[in-house]
Design a protein around this motif. Structure first.
Motif, PDB file in Angstrom:
ATOM      1  N   VAL A   1       0.934  -1.277   0.016  1.00  0.00           N
ATOM      2  CA  VAL A   1       0.060  -0.019   0.025  1.00  0.00           C
ATOM      3  C   VAL A   1       0.764   1.221   0.143  1.00  0.00           C
ATOM      4  O   VAL A   1       1.608   1.363   1.003  1.00  0.00           O
ATOM      5  CB  VAL A   1      -0.820   0.094   1.199  1.00  0.00           C
ATOM      6  CG1 VAL A   1      -1.699   1.505   1.310  1.00  0.00           C
ATOM      7  CG2 VAL A   1      -1.726  -1.100   1.329  1.00  0.00           C
ATOM      8  N   SER A   2       0.974   1.914  -1.212  1.00  0.00           N
ATOM      9  CA  SER A   2       1.642   3.485  -1.081  1.00  0.00           C
ATOM     10  C   SER A   2       0.588   4.595  -0.593  1.00  0.00           C
ATOM     11  O   SER A   2      -0.366   4.394  -0.898  1.00  0.00           O
ATOM     12  CB  SER A   2       2.001   3.517  -2.541  1.00  0.00           C
ATOM     13  OG  SER A   2       1.005   3.919  -3.243  1.00  0.00           O
ATOM     14  N   ILE A   3       1.024   5.429   0.239  1.00  0.00           N
ATOM     15  CA  ILE A   3       0.702   6.530   0.917  1.00  0.00           C
ATOM     16  C   ILE A   3       1.203   7.881   0.382  1.00  0.00           C
ATOM     17  O   ILE A   3       2.630   7.594   0.657  1.00  0.00           O
ATOM     18  CB  ILE A   3       0.475   6.362   2.332  1.00  0.00           C
ATOM     19  CG1 ILE A   3      -0.192   5.130   2.609  1.00  0.00           C
ATOM     20  CG2 ILE A   3      -0.319   7.800   2.776  1.00  0.00           C
ATOM     21  CD1 ILE A   3      -0.185   4.790   4.235  1.00  0.00           C
ATOM     22  N   GLY A   4       0.700   8.507  -0.418  1.00  0.00           N
ATOM     23  CA  GLY A   4       1.355   9.616  -0.954  1.00  0.00           C
ATOM     24  C   GLY A   4       2.494   9.403  -1.971  1.00  0.00           C
ATOM     25  O   GLY A   4       2.416   8.205  -2.769  1.00  0.00           O
ATOM     26  N   THR A   5       3.727   9.948  -2.030  1.00  0.00           N
ATOM     27  CA  THR A   5       4.641   9.629  -2.804  1.00  0.00           C
ATOM     28  C   THR A   5       5.958   8.861  -2.154  1.00  0.00           C
ATOM     29  O   THR A   5       6.914   8.587  -2.696  1.00  0.00           O
ATOM     30  CB  THR A   5       5.311  10.848  -3.582  1.00  0.00           C
ATOM     31  OG1 THR A   5       5.668  12.019  -2.443  1.00  0.00           O
ATOM     32  CG2 THR A   5       4.112  11.624  -4.500  1.00  0.00           C
ATOM     33  N   ASP A   6       5.903   8.722  -0.884  1.00  0.00           N
ATOM     34  CA  ASP A   6       6.863   8.512   0.004  1.00  0.00           C
ATOM     35  C   ASP A   6       6.789   7.089   0.755  1.00  0.00           C
ATOM     36  O   ASP A   6       7.756   6.513   0.920  1.00  0.00           O
ATOM     37  CB  ASP A   6       7.425   9.652   0.868  1.00  0.00           C
ATOM     38  CG  ASP A   6       8.613   9.369   1.429  1.00  0.00           C
ATOM     39  OD1 ASP A   6       9.785   8.780   0.722  1.00  0.00           O
ATOM     40  OD2 ASP A   6       8.864   9.432   2.703  1.00  0.00           O
ATOM     41  N   ILE A   7       5.518   6.904   1.342  1.00  0.00           N
ATOM     42  CA  ILE A   7       5.408   5.779   2.180  1.00  0.00           C
ATOM     43  C   ILE A   7       4.601   4.540   1.729  1.00  0.00           C
ATOM     44  O   ILE A   7       3.690   4.702   0.909  1.00  0.00           O
ATOM     45  CB  ILE A   7       4.435   6.162   3.189  1.00  0.00           C
ATOM     46  CG1 ILE A   7       4.770   7.452   4.362  1.00  0.00           C
ATOM     47  CG2 ILE A   7       4.111   5.042   4.388  1.00  0.00           C
ATOM     48  CD1 ILE A   7       3.817   7.947   5.152  1.00  0.00           C
TER      49      ILE A   7
ATOM     50  N   VAL B   1      11.976   0.683  -6.012  1.00  0.00           N
ATOM     51  CA  VAL B   1      10.579   1.490  -6.369  1.00  0.00           C
ATOM     52  C   VAL B   1      11.294   3.010  -7.007  1.00  0.00           C
ATOM     53  O   VAL B   1      11.984   3.497  -6.182  1.00  0.00           O
ATOM     54  CB  VAL B   1       9.705   1.836  -4.910  1.00  0.00           C
ATOM     55  CG1 VAL B   1       8.801   2.758  -5.350  1.00  0.00           C
ATOM     56  CG2 VAL B   1       9.167   0.509  -4.479  1.00  0.00           C
ATOM     57  N   GLU B   2      10.958   3.095  -8.033  1.00  0.00           N
ATOM     58  CA  GLU B   2      11.196   4.353  -8.764  1.00  0.00           C
ATOM     59  C   GLU B   2      10.567   5.434  -8.556  1.00  0.00           C
ATOM     60  O   GLU B   2      10.924   6.753  -8.173  1.00  0.00           O
ATOM     61  CB  GLU B   2      11.031   4.175 -10.345  1.00  0.00           C
ATOM     62  CG  GLU B   2      11.679   5.249 -11.176  1.00  0.00           C
ATOM     63  CD  GLU B   2      13.200   5.298 -11.063  1.00  0.00           C
ATOM     64  OE1 GLU B   2      13.932   5.514 -10.073  1.00  0.00           O
ATOM     65  OE2 GLU B   2      13.697   4.776 -12.276  1.00  0.00           O
ATOM     66  N   SER B   3       9.134   5.493  -8.541  1.00  0.00           N
ATOM     67  CA  SER B   3       8.221   6.379  -7.913  1.00  0.00           C
ATOM     68  C   SER B   3       6.877   5.706  -7.441  1.00  0.00           C
ATOM     69  O   SER B   3       6.634   4.496  -7.887  1.00  0.00           O
ATOM     70  CB  SER B   3       8.036   7.373  -8.927  1.00  0.00           C
ATOM     71  OG  SER B   3       7.212   6.813  -9.892  1.00  0.00           O
ATOM     72  N   MET B   4       6.203   6.426  -6.773  1.00  0.00           N
ATOM     73  CA  MET B   4       4.770   6.280  -6.032  1.00  0.00           C
ATOM     74  C   MET B   4       3.771   7.376  -6.177  1.00  0.00           C
ATOM     75  O   MET B   4       4.309   8.609  -5.795  1.00  0.00           O
ATOM     76  CB  MET B   4       4.888   5.753  -4.869  1.00  0.00           C
ATOM     77  CG  MET B   4       5.678   4.459  -4.434  1.00  0.00           C
ATOM     78  SD  MET B   4       5.598   4.032  -2.693  1.00  0.00           S
ATOM     79  CE  MET B   4       6.123   5.215  -1.945  1.00  0.00           C
ATOM     80  N   SER B   5       2.671   7.274  -6.863  1.00  0.00           N
ATOM     81  CA  SER B   5       1.679   8.375  -6.910  1.00  0.00           C
ATOM     82  C   SER B   5       0.515   7.661  -7.325  1.00  0.00           C
ATOM     83  O   SER B   5       0.255   6.775  -8.010  1.00  0.00           O
ATOM     84  CB  SER B   5       2.189   9.313  -7.844  1.00  0.00           C
ATOM     85  OG  SER B   5       1.862   8.904  -9.043  1.00  0.00           O
ATOM     86  N   ASP B   6      -0.560   8.316  -6.576  1.00  0.00           N
ATOM     87  CA  ASP B   6      -1.858   8.010  -6.532  1.00  0.00           C
ATOM     88  C   ASP B   6      -2.028   6.452  -6.504  1.00  0.00           C
ATOM     89  O   ASP B   6      -2.826   5.788  -7.350  1.00  0.00           O
ATOM     90  CB  ASP B   6      -2.413   8.162  -8.063  1.00  0.00           C
ATOM     91  CG  ASP B   6      -2.363   9.912  -8.077  1.00  0.00           C
ATOM     92  OD1 ASP B   6      -2.562  10.749  -7.350  1.00  0.00           O
ATOM     93  OD2 ASP B   6      -2.231  10.510  -9.284  1.00  0.00           O
ATOM     94  N   GLY B   7      -1.393   5.790  -5.603  1.00  0.00           N
ATOM     95  CA  GLY B   7      -1.452   4.312  -5.249  1.00  0.00           C
ATOM     96  C   GLY B   7      -0.632   3.543  -6.230  1.00  0.00           C
ATOM     97  O   GLY B   7      -0.701   2.294  -6.435  1.00  0.00           O
ATOM     98  N   ASN B   8      -0.095   4.016  -7.364  1.00  0.00           N
ATOM     99  CA  ASN B   8       0.509   3.268  -8.414  1.00  0.00           C
ATOM    100  C   ASN B   8       2.178   3.524  -7.927  1.00  0.00           C
ATOM    101  O   ASN B   8       2.528   4.294  -7.716  1.00  0.00           O
ATOM    102  CB  ASN B   8       0.405   3.922  -9.646  1.00  0.00           C
ATOM    103  CG  ASN B   8      -0.907   3.810 -10.156  1.00  0.00           C
ATOM    104  OD1 ASN B   8      -1.555   2.687 -10.158  1.00  0.00           O
ATOM    105  ND2 ASN B   8      -1.400   4.829 -10.841  1.00  0.00           N
ATOM    106  N   ILE B   9       2.623   2.168  -8.233  1.00  0.00           N
ATOM    107  CA  ILE B   9       4.033   1.966  -7.708  1.00  0.00           C
ATOM    108  C   ILE B   9       4.785   1.531  -9.166  1.00  0.00           C
ATOM    109  O   ILE B   9       4.469   0.597  -9.800  1.00  0.00           O
ATOM    110  CB  ILE B   9       4.273   0.815  -6.997  1.00  0.00           C
ATOM    111  CG1 ILE B   9       3.332   1.144  -5.430  1.00  0.00           C
ATOM    112  CG2 ILE B   9       5.623   0.414  -6.212  1.00  0.00           C
ATOM    113  CD1 ILE B   9       3.189   0.036  -4.452  1.00  0.00           C
ATOM    114  N   THR B  10       5.841   2.274  -9.328  1.00  0.00           N
ATOM    115  CA  THR B  10       6.672   2.170 -10.602  1.00  0.00           C
ATOM    116  C   THR B  10       8.164   1.503  -9.957  1.00  0.00           C
ATOM    117  O   THR B  10       8.646   2.213  -9.068  1.00  0.00           O
ATOM    118  CB  THR B  10       6.911   3.421 -11.520  1.00  0.00           C
ATOM    119  OG1 THR B  10       5.423   4.054 -11.644  1.00  0.00           O
ATOM    120  CG2 THR B  10       7.609   3.088 -12.658  1.00  0.00           C
TER     121      THR B  10
END
Lengths: 193, 193
Positions: free
Chosen positions: B13-19, B178-187
């Protein structure tokens, strides 16, 4: 379990009549082949208990619990000491006094990972007064889950924790029970298993 | 490691762009079959490094480290956070600021279990800013031992820890970056291994 008793006798260090140091293989440095054998033995002892989850307490229980859980093909779960931000607020909690650290701490398990359908095999490295185990049982009861077994690596048989839990009807199995320690000699009770 | 990336994508579960919360399989509840596969993968990646010991940090690193150490047939060792009475006073220590817990703590390793003959494979569950890993490297340096590899389960590639360690010449291998996270998407970044 002979292998563990021999390891304690050969490498463990007893200080006075109460302190047993096994940080060379069990709770700081870890003999992973021994932990794996302990996991296999816990599987032999508890395989018919219907466990759905193996639960332990950080940190020293984790190594034993993960090998045990691997034999059972079950998830492991460890109770966290003190408030960790990443557990979230939705936790079951119990307070526990640690004689090892000389202070009280709070033990937490996320409500997401224990519920009333769970049958819990508790695994821990040490049993002395039983405080930590009783706090964990409190948490498991809060979840409405059932304790189906308690597997302990080393029980101090001269302290009351193990007997009290057996008297309450729990299936407690300890891989080595230290009956007494004096002058650096460690005496084991006849095998519990 | 595809298996881990899929697990993160499906259950994390990603929260925001960091957690990134992975307490359902990596740092509270433990998927022991996944941990075992991760241990096998670390063995594949580091088997020629000449490691004599697998060293991690309590608590979340322990489960991965013991399976890794089993594949290597080496002892595992975990650095303890804060002063534990049963470690003794003869410890190597380093201070570390934990962003997860919002406070500084001291990391300890008994001098009995690390010396200048040791070649250390560091294993940990997360790499972000690299504070914990750098504190552990400080301890290993105090012992005169050598870091021969750093194996990380999940690296936050958008934080500086992993890059800084690679730039210093350490062999860092992360099973998922993990390159990036945003809107629940994990790249994820292309496989490191």
């Amino acid at each position: 379990m002979k292998l563990l008793e021999e390891k304690i006798a050969n490498e463990g260090v007893s200080i006075g009549t109460d302190i047993l140091k096994v940080d060379m293989f069990l709770n700081h440095q870890l003999d992973v082949n021994l932990l794996d054998e302990m996991g296999k033995e816990f599987y032999r002892l508890f395989k018919d208990c219907g466990a759905t989850k193996v639960v332990t307490i950080e940190s020293s229980g984790i190594g034993i619990a993960v090998f045990t859980a691997k034999y059972f093909n079950l998830p492991a779960l460890f109770a966290k000491k003190a408030q960790h931000k990443n557990v979230g607020n939705e936790v079951y909690s119990a307070k526990c006094y640690s004689f090892t650290h000389g202070k009280e701490y709070t033990m937490n398990v996320s409500k997401k990972y224990l519920d009333s359908s769970d049958k819990v095999l508790i695994i821990d490295d040490f049993m002395a007064g039983g405080n930590a185990c009783n706090a964990l049982i409190d948490i498991i009861n809060q979840a409405g889950a059932e304790v189906v077994g308690i597997g302990v690596a080393i029980e101090k048989g001269f302290q009351p924790g193990g007997k009290a839990l057996r008297d309450k009807g729990y299936k407690v199995r300890s891989l080595a029970i230290v009956e007494s320690m004096s002058d650096g000699n460690i005496t084991f009770r006849n095998d519990d298993c």
